[in-house]
Design a protein around this motif. Structure first.
Motif, mmCIF file in Angstrom:
data_model
loop_
_atom_site.group_PDB
_atom_site.id
_atom_site.type_symbol
_atom_site.label_atom_id
_atom_site.label_comp_id
_atom_site.label_asym_id
_atom_site.label_seq_id
_atom_site.Cartn_x
_atom_site.Cartn_y
_atom_site.Cartn_z
ATOM 1 N N TYR A 72 0.876 -1.151 -0.138
ATOM 2 C CA TYR A 72 -0.029 0.061 0.226
ATOM 3 C C TYR A 72 0.964 1.318 -0.261
ATOM 4 O O TYR A 72 1.326 1.563 1.046
ATOM 5 C CB TYR A 72 -0.860 -0.031 1.286
ATOM 6 N N ASN A 75 0.858 4.127 2.437
ATOM 7 C CA ASN A 75 1.338 3.940 3.924
ATOM 8 C C ASN A 75 2.926 4.244 3.994
ATOM 9 O O ASN A 75 3.260 4.789 5.427
ATOM 10 C CB ASN A 75 1.832 2.371 4.194
ATOM 11 N N ARG A 78 3.590 8.439 6.076
ATOM 12 C CA ARG A 78 3.349 8.646 7.606
ATOM 13 C C ARG A 78 4.041 9.596 8.049
ATOM 14 O O ARG A 78 4.077 10.591 8.830
ATOM 15 C CB ARG A 78 3.698 7.263 8.336
ATOM 16 N N GLY A 274 -3.832 4.769 5.623
ATOM 17 C CA GLY A 274 -3.806 3.137 5.939
ATOM 18 C C GLY A 274 -2.601 2.835 6.774
ATOM 19 O O GLY A 274 -2.091 1.925 6.673
ATOM 20 N N VAL A 275 -2.244 4.103 7.393
ATOM 21 C CA VAL A 275 -1.005 3.788 8.311
ATOM 22 C C VAL A 275 -1.403 2.610 9.352
ATOM 23 O O VAL A 275 -0.588 1.872 9.787
ATOM 24 C CB VAL A 275 -0.573 5.004 8.892
ATOM 25 N N THR A 277 -3.125 -0.324 9.942
ATOM 26 C CA THR A 277 -3.317 -1.363 8.865
ATOM 27 C C THR A 277 -4.998 -1.704 8.687
ATOM 28 O O THR A 277 -5.222 -2.320 7.530
ATOM 29 C CB THR A 277 -2.684 -2.700 8.874
ATOM 30 N N ASN A 280 -6.567 -0.441 5.517
ATOM 31 C CA ASN A 280 -6.057 -0.417 4.083
ATOM 32 C C ASN A 280 -7.007 -1.068 3.228
ATOM 33 O O ASN A 280 -7.164 -0.663 1.995
ATOM 34 C CB ASN A 280 -4.706 -1.485 4.141
#
Length: 322
Positions: A72, A75, A78, A274-275, A277, A280
């Motif tokens: 992803y 991600n 961040r 989507g950091v 999870t 996601n």
């Protein structure tokens, strides 16, 4: 409207004349660019390693028994959210301070009002000019992200990914403007500009650094790298069952975090990218629905800040007599 736009244009142009502010802005851009570059190279390396392993396996006449890992790319952002949390807030504070300081130091408030310009023109012109500058800055950061993904990492994004980036761009602008409105308010309300700046950075220290850190430190899952519950082999139902026994503690920790606008911004940003999870594979509308409170909190504080700025500009006579 013309008077307001004229003030907004002047405000936009004046921002570039501040050397201190320019240094802070360049620092944000350099740090975010570095974060994006490093993350993109790591992502590219992961893809390359998988493709090499797959090619080796196929050359041996074997078929992979496991599905290809899902990667992803959002991600990787961040670090960008982290830098905007800290340096973006500083930029907002400096913009609000400089917007009033230059008028007080040059004693131009009364001069402005001697023209056919109203207090409404001044306050909303200044807010508009700074909003445009902040928007331009964050859009430039987003452009750097997309350029790095495409040119360096060879990463292709989906339409939903673009929507997510746009959502965080809008949220980031609102977050920085919260601190602008705070600094703007205090710079008018306080007789001493140095006191206003000191109070702003005290608030920044407490709400951007201290409260979020207290909340993170109190989180039991953060006590072990990779997560305490994951290291113990707990699944989500087991984790929830354990935390249910400490509901009072968890509610206190959550309350401390929610005192900070930074934590609201971080939670929403991490969820959208989507950091965390669990987000996601969640549909984008569902993510927004799940994060509605954090998103509304950021925009609610911005609306309150704009109202406070307008109120103090109208009520504070000393602002016009300096």
């Amino acid at each position: 409207m013309n008077n307001m736009l004229t003030i907004a244009k002047k405000e936009f142009q004046d921002i570039f004349r501040s050397r201190t502010f320019s240094i802070i802005l360049v620092l944000l851009l350099v740090l975010t660019a570095t974060s994006i570059l490093v993350s993109t190279l790591v992502f590219k390396s992961q893809v390359s390693q998988y493709e090499s392993s797959l090619a080796l396996l196929l050359s041996m006449g074997k078929t992979p028994t496991e599905a290809a890992p899902q990667l992803y790319p959002l991600n990787l952002l961040r670090g960008v959210v982290d830098y905007i949390e800290i340096i973006g807030a500083i930029i907002g504070i400096l913009l609000g301070y400089l917007s009033i300081a230059k008028e007080k130091n040059t004693r131009t408030m009364k001069l402005l009002l001697s023209k056919p310009i109203t207090k409404k023109d001044i306050v909303f012109g200044k807010i508009t000019g700074n909003f445009l500058f902040v928007s331009l800055t964050i859009v430039f950061v987003a452009a750097m992200i997309l350029a790095s993904f495409l040119a360096i990492g060879g990463i292709s994004l989906t339409a939903v990914d673009y929507y997510k980036i746009l959502a965080v761009v809008i949220l980031s602008i609102a977050y920085i403007m919260v601190f602008f409105t705070l600094s703007f308010f205090l710079s008018i309300q306080q007789k001493s500009l140095s006191n206003a700046l000191m109070i702003c950075f005290t608030i920044w220290l407490v709400f951007v650094l201290v409260l979020p850190q207290i909340g993170d430190t109190m989180d039991p899952d953060n006590q072990v790298p990779g997560g305490f519950f994951k290291s113990m082999g707990f699944d989500k139902p087991q984790e929830k069952a354990v935390m249910a026994k400490f509901s009072g503690y968890e509610n206190t920790r959550d309350f401390i975090e929610q005192l900070s606008v930074t934590k609201h911004y971080e939670r929403a940003g991490f969820a959208i990218f989507g950091v965390k999870t669990k987000y996601n594979d969640m549909p984008f509308p569902d993510i927004l629905a799940d994060q509605w409170f954090n998103i509304v909190s950021v925009f609610g504080l911005l609306a309150a800040g704009i109202f406070a700025d307008a109120f103090i500009m109208y009520r504070n006579r000393e602002a016009w007599s300096v």
